[in-house]
Write an enzyme that holds these catalytic residues in place. Sequence first.
Site, PDB file in Angstrom:
ATOM      1  N   TYR A 151     -33.277 -16.197  16.980  1.00  0.00           N
ATOM      2  CA  TYR A 151     -31.938 -16.681  17.365  1.00  0.00           C
ATOM      3  C   TYR A 151     -31.122 -15.549  18.004  1.00  0.00           C
ATOM      4  O   TYR A 151     -30.493 -15.740  19.045  1.00  0.00           O
ATOM      5  CB  TYR A 151     -31.250 -17.214  16.112  1.00  0.00           C
ATOM      6  CG  TYR A 151     -29.905 -17.868  16.321  1.00  0.00           C
ATOM      7  CD1 TYR A 151     -29.801 -19.154  16.842  1.00  0.00           C
ATOM      8  CD2 TYR A 151     -28.730 -17.203  15.965  1.00  0.00           C
ATOM      9  CE1 TYR A 151     -28.563 -19.768  16.999  1.00  0.00           C
ATOM     10  CE2 TYR A 151     -27.490 -17.810  16.117  1.00  0.00           C
ATOM     11  CZ  TYR A 151     -27.413 -19.094  16.637  1.00  0.00           C
ATOM     12  OH  TYR A 151     -26.189 -19.692  16.788  1.00  0.00           O
ATOM     13  N   LYS A 155     -29.648 -15.357  21.850  1.00  0.00           N
ATOM     14  CA  LYS A 155     -28.220 -15.247  22.167  1.00  0.00           C
ATOM     15  C   LYS A 155     -27.927 -13.972  22.954  1.00  0.00           C
ATOM     16  O   LYS A 155     -27.106 -13.981  23.879  1.00  0.00           O
ATOM     17  CB  LYS A 155     -27.382 -15.317  20.885  1.00  0.00           C
ATOM     18  CG  LYS A 155     -27.499 -16.663  20.143  1.00  0.00           C
ATOM     19  CD  LYS A 155     -27.059 -17.852  21.001  1.00  0.00           C
ATOM     20  CE  LYS A 155     -26.965 -19.132  20.202  1.00  0.00           C
ATOM     21  NZ  LYS A 155     -26.540 -20.285  21.013  1.00  0.00           N
TER      22      LYS A 155
END
Length: 250
Positions: A151, A155
């Site tokens: 994740y 990002k």
Amino acid sequence: MTQKIAIVTGAARGIGAATAIRLASDGMAVAVLDLNEDDCAKVVKEIENAGGRALAVGADVSKTDQVNAAVERVAAELGEPTVLVNNAGITRDALLFKMTDEDWDAVINVNLRGAFLMTRAAQKYMTAQKWGRIVNISSSSGLGNRGQANYSASKAGLEGFTKTLAKELGKFGITANSVAPHFIATDMTAAMADKLKMSFEDLVETYKKQIPVGRVGQPVDVAAAVSFLVSEDAGFTSGQVIYVAGGPLC
Ligand SMILES: NC(=O)c1ccc[n+]([C@@H]2O[C@H](COP(=O)([O-])OP(=O)(O)OC[C@H]3O[C@@H](n4cnc5c(N)ncnc54)[C@H](O)[C@@H]3O)[C@@H](O)[C@H]2O)c1
């Protein structure tokens, strides 16, 4: 002034839903895009009941064919999109030694490839109109977060992608920015509480103590930042990361 057409991905609930509703109240027609078209009906209805225009669109942002068809459909049925909010995102948290290939690929495919595919499909309408606004929903986890190698990489990648869009597309009157929220009360953070085997209320209390403004974020807090970044007034703000975090993160 002609009405601007916006696409918000992952807009059936949470931050995406609040953003779709906010952009509609700002005067835009909004394509409410999510995996399942039926799930978008509630948000579309809320926009229409308030006097706005909206279209429910079902598509998986990680699939090229579905993305291209969805953007074409928006252009044909709602109007040519010049505002894009890449909000669809997922988590598959695990410590690195336990993270599977599937955990990695799923998160990178939705969070990063999804934004690439959507932006590539939508940019032609923005360059043709010499005006556009792209906002990518990043995360404070882009700075690094235990248990989120996939994740946080997605990002941080999204933030690099955003800066490149700002450089490539600026000459066409297009801006690109990232909004990086910290803890926002949504189904995503509710799932986090489940995974940690604690109640959502206890998780919120834990975060409240660490956040300078003394509360966790709500989806409307993120929507408000997006509303500014897609406005006419934000034409000289590009390539930035705006933290919506209730305080500085380091
Ligand atoms: N909630 C937070 O604390 C928080 C913090 C930082 C960043 N974010 C980011 O904000 C965004 C929205 O998060 P949220 O909390 O509202 O999450 P959420 O899980 O409540 O909503 C995400 C939405 O995206 C949709 N979606 C998932 N995969 C998709 C796909 N392949 N194609 C199309 N739609 C898809 C889901 O169906 C869902 O409606 C995400 O990018 C997330 O990473 C959230």
